[in-house]
Design a protein around this motif. Structure first.
Motif, PDB file in Angstrom:
ATOM      1  N   GLY A 117       5.951  -3.335  -3.854  1.00  0.00           N
ATOM      2  CA  GLY A 117       6.602  -2.407  -5.049  1.00  0.00           C
ATOM      3  C   GLY A 117       5.416  -1.466  -5.765  1.00  0.00           C
ATOM      4  N   CYS A 118       5.906  -0.233  -5.970  1.00  0.00           N
ATOM      5  CA  CYS A 118       5.086   0.625  -6.618  1.00  0.00           C
ATOM      6  C   CYS A 118       6.188   1.664  -7.302  1.00  0.00           C
ATOM      7  CB  CYS A 118       4.074   1.463  -5.617  1.00  0.00           C
ATOM      8  SG  CYS A 118       3.027   2.595  -6.574  1.00  0.00           S
ATOM      9  N   PRO A 119       5.912   2.004  -8.459  1.00  0.00           N
ATOM     10  CA  PRO A 119       6.996   3.045  -9.174  1.00  0.00           C
ATOM     11  C   PRO A 119       6.480   4.262  -8.747  1.00  0.00           C
ATOM     12  CG  PRO A 119       5.145   2.299 -10.689  1.00  0.00           C
ATOM     13  CD  PRO A 119       4.969   1.516  -9.650  1.00  0.00           C
ATOM     14  N   LEU A 120       5.347   4.719  -8.275  1.00  0.00           N
ATOM     15  CA  LEU A 120       5.152   6.156  -7.402  1.00  0.00           C
ATOM     16  C   LEU A 120       5.452   6.230  -6.224  1.00  0.00           C
ATOM     17  CD1 LEU A 120       1.517   6.611  -9.181  1.00  0.00           C
ATOM     18  CD2 LEU A 120       3.823   6.541 -10.243  1.00  0.00           C
ATOM     19  N   ARG A 121       5.522   7.655  -5.847  1.00  0.00           N
ATOM     20  CA  ARG A 121       5.810   7.939  -4.487  1.00  0.00           C
ATOM     21  C   ARG A 121       4.794   8.892  -4.067  1.00  0.00           C
ATOM     22  NH1 ARG A 121       7.819   3.770  -4.890  1.00  0.00           N
ATOM     23  NH2 ARG A 121      10.062   2.903  -4.276  1.00  0.00           N
ATOM     24  N   CYS A 122       3.427   8.712  -3.810  1.00  0.00           N
ATOM     25  CA  CYS A 122       2.441   9.647  -3.568  1.00  0.00           C
ATOM     26  C   CYS A 122       2.766  10.381  -2.347  1.00  0.00           C
ATOM     27  CB  CYS A 122       0.923   9.127  -3.741  1.00  0.00           C
ATOM     28  SG  CYS A 122       0.553   8.599  -5.290  1.00  0.00           S
ATOM     29  N   ALA A 123       2.587  11.688  -2.004  1.00  0.00           N
ATOM     30  CA  ALA A 123       2.965  12.418  -0.826  1.00  0.00           C
ATOM     31  C   ALA A 123       2.234  11.891   0.192  1.00  0.00           C
ATOM     32  CB  ALA A 123       2.533  13.970  -1.116  1.00  0.00           C
ATOM     33  N   TRP A 124       0.859  11.321   0.079  1.00  0.00           N
ATOM     34  CA  TRP A 124       0.192  11.065   1.166  1.00  0.00           C
ATOM     35  C   TRP A 124      -0.007   9.480   1.259  1.00  0.00           C
ATOM     36  CZ3 TRP A 124      -2.969   8.972  -2.206  1.00  0.00           C
ATOM     37  CH2 TRP A 124      -3.419   9.518  -2.926  1.00  0.00           C
ATOM     38  N   CYS A 125       0.716   8.629   0.526  1.00  0.00           N
ATOM     39  CA  CYS A 125       0.721   7.090   0.487  1.00  0.00           C
ATOM     40  C   CYS A 125       0.504   6.549   1.866  1.00  0.00           C
ATOM     41  CB  CYS A 125       1.891   6.457  -0.475  1.00  0.00           C
ATOM     42  SG  CYS A 125       1.766   4.842  -0.336  1.00  0.00           S
ATOM     43  N   ASP A 126      -0.885   5.890   1.729  1.00  0.00           N
ATOM     44  CA  ASP A 126      -1.080   5.183   3.050  1.00  0.00           C
ATOM     45  C   ASP A 126      -0.422   3.751   3.288  1.00  0.00           C
ATOM     46  OD1 ASP A 126      -2.706   3.869   1.078  1.00  0.00           O
ATOM     47  OD2 ASP A 126      -4.512   4.564   2.252  1.00  0.00           O
ATOM     48  N   GLY A 138      -1.803  -3.091  -3.850  1.00  0.00           N
ATOM     49  CA  GLY A 138      -0.400  -3.088  -3.586  1.00  0.00           C
ATOM     50  C   GLY A 138      -0.206  -1.831  -2.593  1.00  0.00           C
ATOM     51  N   GLY A 139       0.910  -1.115  -2.732  1.00  0.00           N
ATOM     52  CA  GLY A 139       1.697  -1.023  -4.047  1.00  0.00           C
ATOM     53  C   GLY A 139       0.942  -0.941  -5.083  1.00  0.00           C
ATOM     54  N   GLU A 140       1.657  -1.314  -6.384  1.00  0.00           N
ATOM     55  CA  GLU A 140       0.956  -1.284  -7.520  1.00  0.00           C
ATOM     56  C   GLU A 140       0.874  -2.507  -8.195  1.00  0.00           C
ATOM     57  OE1 GLU A 140      -0.678   1.014  -9.994  1.00  0.00           O
ATOM     58  OE2 GLU A 140      -0.968  -1.169 -10.494  1.00  0.00           O
ATOM     59  N   PRO A 197      -6.622   7.361 -10.093  1.00  0.00           N
ATOM     60  CA  PRO A 197      -5.775   8.433 -10.725  1.00  0.00           C
ATOM     61  C   PRO A 197      -5.354   9.586  -9.619  1.00  0.00           C
ATOM     62  CG  PRO A 197      -7.940   8.084 -11.923  1.00  0.00           C
ATOM     63  CD  PRO A 197      -8.129   7.417 -10.571  1.00  0.00           C
ATOM     64  N   LYS A 198      -4.014   9.673  -9.820  1.00  0.00           N
ATOM     65  CA  LYS A 198      -3.484  10.680  -8.751  1.00  0.00           C
ATOM     66  C   LYS A 198      -3.715  12.048  -9.251  1.00  0.00           C
ATOM     67  CE  LYS A 198      -2.739   6.829  -6.743  1.00  0.00           C
ATOM     68  NZ  LYS A 198      -3.789   6.385  -5.738  1.00  0.00           N
ATOM     69  N   VAL A 199      -4.035  12.955  -8.540  1.00  0.00           N
ATOM     70  CA  VAL A 199      -4.060  14.108  -8.837  1.00  0.00           C
ATOM     71  C   VAL A 199      -3.400  15.232  -7.661  1.00  0.00           C
ATOM     72  CG1 VAL A 199      -6.404  14.016  -9.942  1.00  0.00           C
ATOM     73  CG2 VAL A 199      -6.281  14.418  -7.364  1.00  0.00           C
TER      74      VAL A 199
HETATM   75  S1  SF4 Z   1      -0.631   5.639  -3.091  1.00  0.00           S
HETATM   76 FE1  SF4 Z   1      -0.608   4.168  -4.357  1.00  0.00          FE
HETATM   77  S2  SF4 Z   1       0.094   4.739  -6.291  1.00  0.00           S
HETATM   78 FE2  SF4 Z   1       0.723   6.241  -4.658  1.00  0.00          FE
HETATM   79  S3  SF4 Z   1       2.726   5.432  -3.756  1.00  0.00           S
HETATM   80 FE3  SF4 Z   1       1.057   4.503  -2.628  1.00  0.00          FE
HETATM   81  S4  SF4 Z   1       0.827   2.619  -3.388  1.00  0.00           S
HETATM   82 FE4  SF4 Z   1       1.845   3.780  -4.986  1.00  0.00          FE
END
Ligand code: SF4
Length: 229
Positions: A34-43, A75-77, A118-120
């Protein structure tokens, strides 16, 4: 339904740390779901929605990690769940790292290293200085900031983030910069992205005041970012 001594766990595995100042260290990983973010390149897209994996008792997790010197809670977060009971259940001498996006603050003295990422720019998000400053104050000497760099704008926004933290950033905090693996590609292309990132940092005198480490993602180089690695 779960009580405070259970966590939703996506996967556990034993591998080497692939990122940051502890790169290469043999480590037991506990990936929470689980993570509240949805980073464009999340691995780790398989660990975002909080419905995968299994609800697991912290004592079971601690038993799996028993005797292993280093544990990473990721995570996730991970800070989207209450990890304090898990941290307390681990062997007392275990080096515990928490990998977090820096959007949720938690002060857990037993954690040896907060690896805050931190996400940029290209992630689709902006850093949260209010949260980052809390980590700077509470985790002095137990903090690294890790930035994923996909393009020149990411590098500029990273520098802006660090300058905004200014004197609240402990001067000896490692600043880790790593290429965004999806856009960097593989093989020679990845090496080229890493070289370009290093040269961009070395050529810009504004970076000289920071304890910068330009690093690859070791697990990506070795296993292409496969789950469980
Ligand atoms: S990169 Fe990290 S913070 Fe971003 S969506 Fe994926 S798990 Fe969440």
């Amino acid at each position: 339904m779960r009580d405070s001594s259970t966590l939703r766990v996506n996967e556990t595995f034993f591998s080497v740390q692939g990122e940051g100042t502890l790169t290469g260290a043999a480590t037991f990983f506990i990936r929470l779901d689980g993570c509240p973010l949805r980073c464009a390149w999340c691995d780790t897209p398989y660990a975002l929605d909080g419905t995968a994996g299994a609800v697991t008792d912290v004592e079971t997790l601690a038993a799996q990690a028993h005797g292993i010197p280093r544990v990473v809670i990721t995570g996730g977060e991970p800070l989207a769940q209450d990890i304090r009971p898990l941290v307390a259940a681990l062997d007392s001498g275990t080096h515990v790292t928490v990998e977090t996006s820096g959007t949720i603050f938690a002060d857990i003295p037993r954690v040896a290293l907060f690896s805050v990422s931190p996400k940029v720019g290209s992630s689709g998000y902006k850093p949260k200085p209010v949260v980052l400053k809390k980590f700077c104050a509470a985790a002095k000497g137990r903090l690294q900031l890790k930035f994923v760099i996909g393009d020149a704008r990411d590098l500029e926004e990273t520098l802006a983030c660090l300058l905004e933290l200014d004197s609240e950033l402990p001067h000896d905090t490692p600043i880790v910069l790593q290429p965004e693996s999806g856009s960097a590609g593989t093989g020679a292309a990845y090496h080229e992205a890493l070289r370009k990132l290093a040269e961009s940092v070395l050529a810009d005198s504004r970076w000289r005041r920071f304890d910068v480490r330009v690093l690859p993602q070791l697990h990506y180089l070795m296993w292409g970012g496969a789950a469980g690695r």
